[in-house]
Motif scaffolding. Structure first.
Motif, PDB file in Angstrom:
ATOM      1  N   ARG A  15     109.340  89.552 104.346  1.00 18.75           N
ATOM      2  CA  ARG A  15     107.931  89.737 104.694  1.00 18.75           C
ATOM      3  C   ARG A  15     107.871  90.299 106.112  1.00 18.75           C
ATOM      4  O   ARG A  15     108.316  89.658 107.070  1.00 18.75           O
ATOM      5  CB  ARG A  15     107.170  88.410 104.662  1.00 18.75           C
ATOM      6  CG  ARG A  15     106.757  87.893 103.314  1.00 18.75           C
ATOM      7  CD  ARG A  15     105.515  88.479 102.715  1.00 18.75           C
ATOM      8  NE  ARG A  15     104.318  88.520 103.491  1.00 18.75           N
ATOM      9  CZ  ARG A  15     103.096  88.351 102.977  1.00 18.75           C
ATOM     10  NH1 ARG A  15     102.950  88.059 101.676  1.00 18.75           N
ATOM     11  NH2 ARG A  15     102.025  88.481 103.717  1.00 18.75           N
ATOM     12  N   HIS A  16     107.321  91.486 106.275  1.00 21.64           N
ATOM     13  CA  HIS A  16     107.276  92.112 107.597  1.00 21.64           C
ATOM     14  C   HIS A  16     106.388  91.341 108.568  1.00 21.64           C
ATOM     15  O   HIS A  16     106.534  91.458 109.785  1.00 21.64           O
ATOM     16  CB  HIS A  16     106.782  93.559 107.488  1.00 21.64           C
ATOM     17  CG  HIS A  16     105.319  93.670 107.162  1.00 21.64           C
ATOM     18  ND1 HIS A  16     104.841  93.569 105.872  1.00 21.64           N
ATOM     19  CD2 HIS A  16     104.232  93.843 107.964  1.00 21.64           C
ATOM     20  CE1 HIS A  16     103.514  93.685 105.886  1.00 21.64           C
ATOM     21  NE2 HIS A  16     103.121  93.845 107.133  1.00 21.64           N
ATOM     22  N   ASP A  17     105.460  90.526 108.018  1.00 23.38           N
ATOM     23  CA  ASP A  17     104.533  89.769 108.852  1.00 23.38           C
ATOM     24  C   ASP A  17     104.916  88.289 108.960  1.00 23.38           C
ATOM     25  O   ASP A  17     104.084  87.451 109.290  1.00 23.38           O
ATOM     26  CB  ASP A  17     103.107  89.899 108.329  1.00 23.38           C
ATOM     27  CG  ASP A  17     102.986  89.568 106.839  1.00 23.38           C
ATOM     28  OD1 ASP A  17     104.006  89.160 106.229  1.00 23.38           O
ATOM     29  OD2 ASP A  17     101.880  89.720 106.286  1.00 23.38           O
TER      30      ASP A  17
END
Length: 349
Positions: free
Chosen positions: A77-79
């Motif tokens: 998950r990039h966030d």
């Protein structure tokens, strides 16, 4: 009126089904789904805060809320760090479950800045066993990740999923944990669901499981804490007495009692390994799910349990592993969340 009691409440939040490994025992299927957006996650976090505040006021109970954040592999998950920061800012204790292979020094430091309380890294045994289960090269990559975590000051738990494949190698895991310098070593049992369904024949038999747990608890591990969430193992370690029976669940398997699981698309289940949907946060209120779910009510009602679990004097402190009971019964064509735990060896009459 002052708050009189203290209650843990945890949510295991699977942020993604995506993973960079393809473990043979994984309870997930790896299917593509529409993940909750960051905005949706923040809405759910606010709902949980409001829910616990309302419960505290209504029932005079002080809650200790926490999240186990995982995937798939959560680092996909990039966030991820924004999500962890949002959890911290709302007062939640946060723990991360990962395969460790994607952790470098920068990510380990960022986790510390997000207030993560501890990190669990999956290690299945010595290198040849681990790589057999999780893929070639994964052992060395996970160990590098652990080293970065420890260098950043994290409390690290290694965790193994025990089956016939690796049960006899637990003493090697103690050596690995000691060599790496982690603080804790944990274990759970294989749940034959998802891809793990192909390993149903590798579930440890009842008598061998007893012998395995006796051997584990007999180990001398100075400086290394042995931990487990397995309700059967906990009964063996704690020795709950027959006079402690009751109809109200106070410990053991947490499904439906002390927390919930959120899947990447917002689906709610009693436990990630108990793949029985009870709602979806995109459509349903968590408070209503907790109060009105028929499945959760069944899990809380001793009179509905089957077999040895239904008659066990330690039911209130154990209830067996509902995920294993369900998955095993499903493999036999039944799919009963209230079936007895097929591996339980505790004499409880």
């Amino acid at each position: 009126m002052p708050i009189s009691t203290f209650q843990e409440f945890f949510i295991q939040w699977h942020l993604t089904e995506r993973c960079n490994l393809r473990c043979s025992h994984c309870y997930q299927t790896g299917g593509k789904i529409t993940e909750l957006s960051l905005a949706e996650i923040r809405e759910v976090l606010d709902e949980i805060v409001d829910m616990l505040a309302a419960w505290s006021k209504a029932y005079q109970v002080e809650f200790s809320p926490s999240f186990n954040v995982t995937g798939g592999e959560p680092f996909l998950r990039h966030d991820l760090f924004e999500i962890l920061h949002d959890m911290k800012s709302r007062g939640f204790a946060t723990y991360l479950l990962t395969n460790g292979t994607l952790i470098d020094a920068k990510k380990a430091a960022a986790l510390a800045e997000c207030g993560v309380k501890g990190v669990q890294v999956s290690i299945e045994g010595p290198e040849e066993i681990h790589d057999q289960i999780r893929g070639h090269g994964s052992f060395s990559a996970s160990c590098r990740g652990v080293a970065h975590l420890l260098a950043a000051g994290h409390k690290v738990t290694l965790n193994a999923t025990l089956s016939e494949i690796n049960a006899e190698k637990f003493h090697d895991l103690v050596d690995i944990a000691t060599l790496l310098g982690v603080q804790r070593l944990g274990f759970s049992r294989l749940v034959p669901s998802g891809r793990g369904l192909d390993l149903v024949g590798q579930m440890i038999g009842r008598e061998k499981l007893r012998e395995t747990y006796e051997a584990i608890f007999a180990l001398e591990t100075p400086g290394l804490e042995i931990v487990t969430g397995d309700p059967v193992a906990s009964q063996m370690r704690n020795g709950a007495g027959a006079d402690e029976c009751g109809s109200i669940a106070t410990g053991g398997c947490a499904a439906g009692v002390a927390g919930l699981t959120l899947l990447p698309d917002g689906t709610v289940t009693p436990c990630r390994r108990l793949a029985v949907p009870i709602g979806n946060v995109r459509e349903d209120s968590l408070r209503e799910i907790w109060a009105d779910s028929e499945i959760l009510e069944q899990l809380r009602d001793r009179s509905q349990y089957k077999g040895r679990c239904g008659s066990c004097a330690r039911w209130a402190h154990c209830r067996g592993c509902r995920a294993i009971a369900y998955a095993h019964s499903l493999s036999q064509g039944r799919g009963d969340i209230l079936a007895e735990d097929p591996q339980c060896f505790i004499h409880c009459s």
